[in-house]
Design a protein around this motif. Sequence first.
Motif, short mmCIF file in Angstrom:
data_model
loop_
_atom_site.label_atom_id
_atom_site.label_comp_id
_atom_site.label_asym_id
_atom_site.label_seq_id
_atom_site.Cartn_x
_atom_site.Cartn_y
_atom_site.Cartn_z
N ASN A 229 26.05 -23.20 -16.41
CA ASN A 229 26.58 -24.19 -15.55
C ASN A 229 28.51 -24.00 -15.35
OD1 ASN A 229 24.82 -25.49 -14.04
ND2 ASN A 229 24.90 -27.58 -15.28
N ARG A 230 29.02 -23.84 -16.90
CA ARG A 230 30.29 -23.72 -17.16
C ARG A 230 30.79 -22.18 -16.71
NH1 ARG A 230 33.65 -27.26 -18.53
NH2 ARG A 230 32.07 -29.20 -18.44
N LEU A 231 30.03 -21.23 -17.20
CA LEU A 231 30.34 -19.90 -16.64
C LEU A 231 30.29 -19.79 -14.58
CD1 LEU A 231 28.22 -17.42 -19.66
CD2 LEU A 231 30.62 -17.52 -18.59
N TYR A 232 29.67 -20.34 -14.23
CA TYR A 232 29.59 -20.41 -13.31
C TYR A 232 31.02 -21.22 -12.50
CZ TYR A 232 27.87 -20.08 -7.99
OH TYR A 232 27.57 -19.50 -6.73
N LEU A 233 31.11 -21.98 -12.80
CA LEU A 233 32.60 -22.77 -12.33
C LEU A 233 33.21 -22.19 -12.23
CD1 LEU A 233 32.02 -26.57 -13.79
CD2 LEU A 233 31.53 -25.24 -10.92
N ARG A 234 33.96 -21.47 -13.74
CA ARG A 234 34.57 -21.03 -13.79
C ARG A 234 35.19 -19.84 -13.15
NH1 ARG A 234 38.80 -18.79 -16.68
NH2 ARG A 234 38.99 -16.03 -16.78
N ASP A 235 34.08 -18.48 -13.07
CA ASP A 235 33.82 -17.11 -11.70
C ASP A 235 33.77 -17.75 -10.80
OD1 ASP A 235 32.84 -15.16 -14.75
OD2 ASP A 235 34.71 -15.98 -14.50
N GLY A 236 32.76 -18.73 -10.22
CA GLY A 236 31.99 -18.81 -8.64
C GLY A 236 31.26 -17.57 -8.76
N ARG A 237 30.44 -17.11 -9.34
CA ARG A 237 29.50 -16.15 -9.08
C ARG A 237 28.45 -16.72 -9.92
NH1 ARG A 237 29.69 -11.58 -12.44
NH2 ARG A 237 31.82 -11.58 -13.04
N ARG A 238 27.37 -15.97 -10.53
CA ARG A 238 26.11 -16.49 -12.01
C ARG A 238 26.67 -15.72 -12.87
NH1 ARG A 238 20.62 -15.54 -9.46
NH2 ARG A 238 20.94 -17.63 -8.40
#
Length: 932
Positions: free
Chosen positions: A865-874
Motif C-alpha cells: 500500500n505504501r509503495l502505491y501511495l508514494r508512486d501512484g502506480r503499482r
Amino acid sequence: MERLLRSDPADLDALRSAGWIAGDQVVAGALIDQIRQGPDPAGAMHRLGDLARAHPDLLVAALEDQRVGMRLVALIGGSRALSAAVIQSVDPLRLLQHAEMSEPPVDDLARWVREALASVAAADLAGEIDMPEAGRRVSAIADAATESVVGGVLRDAEVRLAVIAMGKWGGCELNYASDIDLVFVHEGSEAKAVSAATRIVAGLSGRSDNGAVFRVDTDLRPEGVAGSLSRSLDSYRAYWERWAETWEIQALLKARFVAGDADLGSAFLAAMADFVFPEQLGADAVGSIRAMKQRTEDLLDSSVTELKRGVGGIRDVEFAVQLLQLVHGRGDSTLRGQGTLDALEALAAGGYVLPSDSATLADAYQWLRDAEHRIQLFDLRQTHAVPEGADERERIARAMGYRNTATASALEIFEEDLREKRSEVRSIHVRLFHRPVLDALAQSKAASMSAAAAAQRLEAFGFLDTAATRQAVDDLTSGLSRRSSLMRHMLPLIMEWLSFAPDPDLGLAQLRLLFGETDDTSSIVATLRDDPVASERLCRVLGTSRLAGRLLDRLPSLVPMFGDDASLEAWPNSSELVGEARSRAVVPDDPVAALHRFHSEHLLRIVVADIAGLIDEVEVGRRLSMLADATVEGSLLAASTELGVDSGLCVVAMGKWGGAELTYASDLDAIVVAPETADTEAAISVVERAISVLGGSATGFPSLELDLELRPEGRKGALVRSLGAYKAYWQQWVDTWELQAMLRARPVAGDLALGRALIDASAEYVYSVRPDREREIRAVKARVETERIPVGEDPDFHLKLGRGSLADIEWTVQLLQMQHGLNNADVRGPGTLDAVRSLGRAGALDAEEEEVLAEAYRFCVRVRNRLYLRDGRRRDSLPDDPLDAVRLARSLGYSRSPRISLREDYRRLTRRARRVVEVRFYGMDPGTERGT
C-alpha cells in the motif's frame, strides 16, 4: 581462531605461561573470541602478548574474573595508546578492577592521568558505562588533576585565585583527547595571579616520559591570547558589559568552578549569570549566533566526514540547545545547566522542545559522541573526522559494537546509522535553530524570509534537488498576493513540517503544484494560517504520496479535514455509503463526474487517515472495499438510468475485493449474474455502460477498472450469465482455478440475494476437492513462482509473488479452505485474514502458524500500500535504489537503519510464512526446506 593465534611465537609463549593456552587448547576461548570479533584483532593479540610478558598475573586474574577479562580485551582492542598505559603501570589489575584511584601525584601527573583514563576507557569499551558517564568520569579526572596542581601552586601564592572550567570540561562532557578549556579569576595582585596561573597551566600541560598531561586552552579568556591570563571579577564585569561578543557570552553557558578559591568561583558564576541571562537580549544576538555557526560550516572541507562541526554533527546539537538556553533561560532557571543532555532534557520538560525531538537529539548526540570517543581512543589523538580508509572505518564500527548480519556488514550498518543520525540531527537542528519565535523572544524584529534564504535553509534540511527547491520557493513566495505574503511568513514552519515527511523534496514539489495549478486555494491558505495540525499533516501527506497530491489537486476544499482526527477515524456504514453513491449517480448535470468525485473524496479520507496512522492496513482494505462496493452500485444505477433498463443483475466481487481486503493497487475483479428471465442483451448493455462510467470522466478524477476476466471462458465468455448457466458450466467445463477463485466471491452491487444464491450454488463444486485437483493447484502455484514475477522486479523482496509473501499465503489458505470447507462451513469466508483465523479455530492451522501467516500477510499488504501511495502506480517489490528504499521505510515508521530494518523484517516474516506454506500447501515434513 587458530589463524588468529598465529602470532609472534614470543606472544604465544607469554600467553601459555599466563595460562591462556594449554597445549593446543585455547583456555581463554571466550576472551579470545571477543578479540577476534573486536575492532583490531591482530593488534590486540600483539598487545595481549606484551601484557602477558609485562604482567602475567594480570592475565591470570583476567581468567579468574570475567569482568576484568572483558575490560582487558575491550581495552586492548579499542585503544592502542591506553593499552600502553596498562603495560607500563605498576598495578594494572587495580585499573581494571576500578578500585578507588589514588591521589594524583604532582611529580608524575601524566602517568596518573593515563592510567585513570585507561580505567574509564576499559569500562566504556566493555559497555559497562554509557557516553554521559564516560564524559563525567573523564571530566572528574581533569578536575582531580587540576585540584592537585592548583593546591600545590596556591600554597605559596599570596593571591586568591579560582579556576573556571569551560567548554566540554565545564559541561562534564570531556572527550578522552579533549583540550581542557579554562579561565582564571583572581582577587588581589594581578601580577601574582598571572604568575600563579602560568604555573598552573605549566603543571597541567607539563610533559614527562608518559607524555603531556593535558592540552590546556586558555583562549576563551577576554581578548583571547592578547588578554591577561587572569582577571579580577570587576574586570570581567567591565569586559562583559562593554566588549564581549555574543559567542563569548554563549561560551559562558558551560562555565563551572573547578579549583582554587570556592567563594571567588561562586562569585564569578553569579556575576556571569547577569550577562548570560539578561532581562533583554541584544537585538542581533540570535542572528549573530546563527551567522557564527554558518561561518564554521563554510570553513569545513566537504570531503571529510566531521562528527563535530559537520552538517548534522555534534555542534548542531550543542548550538541548537545553547541558543534555546540563551533565549528561554532568562525566565526559566531550570534551563541553565552546563551539560548538553541535561539542558536538552530540561528544554523538553519545560515544553520548549517536543519530547520526540529531545529524545531523537539525545540519542543521536550520544551516538555521535560515542563514535568520536572510539575514533580518539585508538591513539588518543584529537580528531573528530571519521577515517577515510575502509579498514579504519571498519575498526570504528566494530569498536561501536556493530557486527555483521545476514543482510549487511558491520561497516554498512554503521555508515547507514551515521547517515541517519546526521540527517535526524540536521533536520531538528534547523527546525530549532531557525525558529522565527526566537527572533521575537530575543527582541529582534522578525523579518519575512526571502526566497533565497528560504531555499538555502531548505537545502540545509537535506532537500536533494537544489534547483527545484529554489524554484519551488520562488514560485510559492513571489508576488504581492495574500497567498504569497502568507507563504513568506509561513515558510519557516512549512519547512519544519516538510522535514518530518519521508520525502521533503516530493512534499515541496507537490505543494508548489497545488498552489500553481489549483484554481481555488482559499481553503488551503486558511488552513495554513489557522490550523497548524492540519497544515503539518498536509505537508506530511504531500511528502509521502503522489496519489494524495493528485487527489488534492482536484479536491483542495478537503484540506481542513486533515486536522480533524475524529472525522478521519469515522467511516459511514455500508447502507450510508451506498445511499450517498446512489444519490450522486442520479444528479441531473453530470452523474459520472459526481460519482467519481464521491469516490475520490472518500479515497482521500482513507489515504490521509492511513498516512496519519489513524487506521491500519486491515481497516484500509475494508474501507477501500466498501467504497468500491458503493461506487459500483452507483455505476449500475447510472447505467440503468441512462439506458432505461432494469436488468436485475448482481455484481459479485472476486479476489481481494471479494475478501474485503482491497489494496490501493488492486483491480476490481468480478463476475456478473443475471436472473433467468433477464434480457441478456439489455443486461450486457448495462454492464458495458457501468464499466465505461467507472473508467473515467472528463474531470480528471482517478478511474476504476471493473475486471471481468474471471468469468467462465474468460475474455471469450459472455459478460453476463444466469444462475442456471453458471451451474451448467461448473458441472461440465470448470477448471480447478475457477473453483478456487469462487472461494473469495462476495455479492456487492445490484440484487445481492441473487449473488448469494450464486455463491451458495457454487459450494458443492468448490468444497469437493479431489486429489487430482489438489495436485493441479500445487502445480499451477509452482509455475506461478517461477514464471510470474515481472522482469526488473526483485524476486527476493517481492511482496506479492515472493516466497512467503501474499500469493503464497493466499494459495495456502484457499487450499485449506477447499479441503476443510465441505464439513466445516465456518472456514468458508472470502477474506484471507478471516480465513486464517477460522482455520486456526478449526485446527487446520496451529496457533503459531496462524499468527505467522497473519503477520506476514499484513506486513506485505502494508508495504505494498505504501509503495502505491508514494508512486501512484503499482509496484510489488521493495525498491533497489537506496534512497527510495529509505524513504519507503521511513514512511512506514522505521527510524533506525530504515532500509536495512525493512529488508530484515521482510526476510524474517516471509521466511517464517514460507515454512508454513511448505508444510501446509506442499505437504512437506516440518523442518524440511523445499528448493527454489
